[in-house]
Every structure is written in structure tokens, then in C-alpha cells.
Design an enzyme around this catalytic site. Structure first.
Site, PDB file in Angstrom:
ATOM      1  N   ASP A 215       0.972  -1.082   0.034  1.00 49.86           N
ATOM      2  CA  ASP A 215       0.020   0.089   0.144  1.00 49.86           C
ATOM      3  C   ASP A 215       1.008   1.386  -0.127  1.00 49.86           C
ATOM      4  OD1 ASP A 215       0.082  -1.410   2.590  1.00 49.86           O
ATOM      5  OD2 ASP A 215       0.383   1.041   3.078  1.00 49.86           O
ATOM      6  N   ASP A 217       0.715   3.725   2.191  1.00 50.21           N
ATOM      7  CA  ASP A 217       0.416   4.369   3.585  1.00 50.21           C
ATOM      8  C   ASP A 217      -0.915   5.338   3.397  1.00 50.21           C
ATOM      9  OD1 ASP A 217       0.947   4.091   6.283  1.00 50.21           O
ATOM     10  OD2 ASP A 217       1.799   6.184   6.198  1.00 50.21           O
TER      11      ASP A 217
HETATM   12  N1  ADE Z   1       1.196   1.544   5.817  1.00 49.89           N
HETATM   13  C1  ADE Z   1       1.901   0.717   6.591  1.00 49.89           C
HETATM   14  N2  ADE Z   1       2.364   0.845   7.807  1.00 49.89           N
HETATM   15  C2  ADE Z   1       2.723   0.042   8.781  1.00 49.89           C
HETATM   16  N3  ADE Z   1       2.811  -1.199   8.477  1.00 49.89           N
HETATM   17  C3  ADE Z   1       2.315  -1.683   7.376  1.00 49.89           C
HETATM   18  N4  ADE Z   1       2.348  -2.850   6.950  1.00 49.89           N
HETATM   19  C4  ADE Z   1       1.696  -2.856   5.685  1.00 49.89           C
HETATM   20  N5  ADE Z   1       1.327  -1.705   5.392  1.00 49.89           N
HETATM   21  C5  ADE Z   1       1.866  -0.900   6.535  1.00 49.89           C
END
Ligand code: ADE
Ligand SMILES: CSC[C@H]1O[C@H](OP(=O)(O)O)[C@H](O)[C@@H]1O
Length: 299
Positions: A215, A217
Site C-alpha cells: 500500500d 500508507d
Molecule cells: N502502511 C503501513 N504502515 C505500517 N505497517 C504496514 N504494513 C503494511 N502496510 C503498512
């Protein structure tokens, strides 16, 4: 089969993160429940043969994903792997991408960490013995070399190197935090590689992470902010690739280590041998025996 280890022992450890709770293709599996002076690891360790090589697989959050990043017993996990004869650890982790160029589905092999965790025990050396290991290069470049080759051989879009910022969680970041980390120049964000990597170094294990970007974030202007649903959907698509990568990497890991990871404690223990408490010696025997033995009579 290589690795002249006894049944239930293995030189290579794999710590599986979110989405990787087991490894298909692991043959002749023996489940080992290890007790450690630090309590129980996240799950039974599955020792078996992968691509002809004996490996020890541990699910970081436990099968069924029962443990949050803050409640994982990282010390027990690393100690348990060490006590099974593990010398090299491949960690697999889901991460958020902090750069446009790292897309969900990509593999990153971080070579640096920033530790923002707040409530985790991050050392074996807190009682009766003091040690300060070097951590300037927290990742074993020999293991990372193998992971890079393996990743490319299975067609992964891969970035070698990068900084993994480890937050406490379990909540994801605020936008302000996410933007701040981007200003720091970090590449990926996760919640678990600290203190795991620190403890691996203290245990003189080689350690490298296969970070699977899932992703963007919450910093991205046009992409949805991270959710568990989105992470799991991306992992679902990519976990097969991660497994192929592991299968390609394991046979390529050199059994005889030439890196410095295996001697991290050689110059790190500051407590005089005759001042190390009996309890500490007993508790840390699996980790410190060789270093303490060679220092006998030097002080
Ligand atoms: N955006 C994110 N923040 C923290 N841990 C994660 N693991 C996978 N995506 C994450
Ligand atoms: C289930 S999504 C968030 C979760 O995934 C990552 O864990 P791991 O490194 O074990 O794959 C992240 O750090 C969070 O713990």
C-alpha cells in the site's frame, strides 16, 4: 540434503509475517515447540526441508494472526531459532510504500532501519551482563545478495536497499507522521522489524528482510489510504511470489558464513567475565557461551 543438522535443527530460519503463516512445499515437517528463558515463541516452529535444504519456519504473529506487533515475544522468537541451530534468518514482512517508485506488489530489500517503537524489549543484555553490538549495517549483505538474485530470478520488481521505518502501531500512521517520514527519505514502513533485527544481531544471526509493499500508507494524493483489507488483498496476490523467492534463495545461502554477523558479540560484551551473574550466564548460554569462553582470564 545439506545442512548436516539433526532432525529438528536447521541453519536457515524463515520468519513469516502477515499473510505468510506457513510454507507449502516444506517437506518432512517436524513441529518443534521450543521453550526459552524469555517465554514462548509466537508459535511452534516448523522444521522441514525446502528445496533440499533444512529450514526452520516461524510465523511471527502466530498461525491465525493472533499476536499484534507490540505483543510479539521477539526475544523468544530469536532465541528459539538460535537454539535450533539457525545461523541465517530471512524475515518476510508486509510494508507500506513511502515512495511513488515503490508500487504495491514490489519487493524491497531494506538495508537500514529507523526504530520508532516505544514499548518493546529490544535487547537480550538487560540483566547481569552488558553488551553493545555494532548496528551501523543492520542487514547481512551476503543474505541480501542471495535474496536479490532469487527475487530477480522469479521475476519480482525489486528494489535493493532502502530504509524501513518501524512504528509501534497497531494503528496506522497519521498523514502528518507519514509526510514526516517521507521527508526523512524512508522507503517503507512497517511495525515488526524492530527489535527483531537488533536481537538477531545480538544473537550473531545473519538477518535480512524481504519487504512486500502492499500500500502507499496514507500520504498519497490519489491512492486510497491503507487498510488491512487492502494489505491482505495485495498480499494474497503476491504471497506466491514470496514463496517462490524463498524457495530459490534457500539453496543459495552459503553454509559457511564469511560475513561479520557471526562475531557480533566478540568485542561487544563489556562486563568482566567474573562479574557476569550466574543467572545471566544460564539465561544467555545459547548466545554468549563462545564469546565468554574466549574472554576468560582476559580481565
Ligand atoms: N502502511 C503501513 N504502515 C505500517 N505497517 C504496514 N504494513 C503494511 N502496510 C503498512
Ligand atoms: C496485517 S497488516 C499490518 C501488519 O503487517 C505487517 O506485519 P509483518 O511485518 O509481520 O508482515 C506490519 O508490520 C503490521 O504488523
Amino acid at each position: 540434503m545439506t545442512g548436516s543438522k539433526k532432525a529438528g535443527q536447521a541453519a536457515i530460519g524463515i520468519i513469516g509475517g502477515s499473510g505468510l503463516y506457513d510454507i507449502e512445499g516444506l517437506e518432512r515437517v517436524r513441529e518443534v515447540r521450543v521453550r526459552t528463558p524469555f517465554g514462548a515463541p509466537s508459535d511452534a516452529i516448523r522444521v522441514g526441508v525446502l528445496g533440499g535444504i533444512r529450514v526452520a519456519f516461524l510465523s511471527r504473529h502466530g498461525r491465525g494472526h493472533r499476536l499484534s506487533p507490540s505483543s510479539i515475544n521477539y526475544r523468544a522468537n530469536i532465541y528459539a531459532l538460535k537454539s535450533l541451530g539457525v545461523t541465517q534468518v530471512i524475515s518476510v514482512s508486509a510494508v507500506g510504500s513511502m515512495k511513488e517508485s515503490i508500487r504495491p506488489g514490489d519487493v524491497v530489500l531494506p538495508d537500514q532501519f529507523i526504530d520508532l517503537t516505544k514499548r518493546r524489549v529490544s535487547t537480550f543484555f538487560d540483566e547481569g551482563i552488558v553488551a553493545h553490538v555494532g548496528f551501523g549495517e543492520p542487514v547481512c549483505s551476503s543474505v541480501a545478495d542471495v535474496l536479490e538474485q532469487a527475487g530477480r530470478s522469479v521475476g519480482a520488481r525489486l528494489q535493493r536497499g532502502g530504509t524501513y521505518v518501524c512504528m509501534e502501531g497497531p494503528q496506522f500512521s497519521t498523514k502528518a507522521e507519514s509526510r514526516l517520514y517521507r521527508q526523512w527519505g524512508v522507503d517503507v514502513i512497517g511495525m515488526t522489524n524492530m527489535p527483531e533485527a537488533k536481537l538477531a544481531r545480538e544473537a550473531e544471526l545473519c538477518y535480512a528482510t524481504v519487504a512486500l509493499a502492499t500500500d502507499y500508507d496514507c500520504w498519497h494524493d490519489t491512492e486510497e489510504a491503507v487498510t488491512v483489507e487492502a494489505i491482505l488483498a495485495t498480499l494474497h496476490k503476491n504471497v506466491a511470489l514470496a514463496k517462490q523467492l524463498l524457495k530459490a534463495a534457500v539453496p543459495k545461502l552459503a553454509p559457511d558464513r564469511t560475513c561479520v554477523c557471526h562475531e557480533a558479540l566478540r568485542t561487544a560484551i563489556v562486563t568482566a567475565p567474573d562479574c557476569i551473574s550466574a543467572t545471566a550466564k544460564r539465561r544467555l548460554n545459547v548466545l554468549i557461551a563462545p564469546s565468554v569462553r574466549t574472554r576468560k582470564g582476559k580481565r
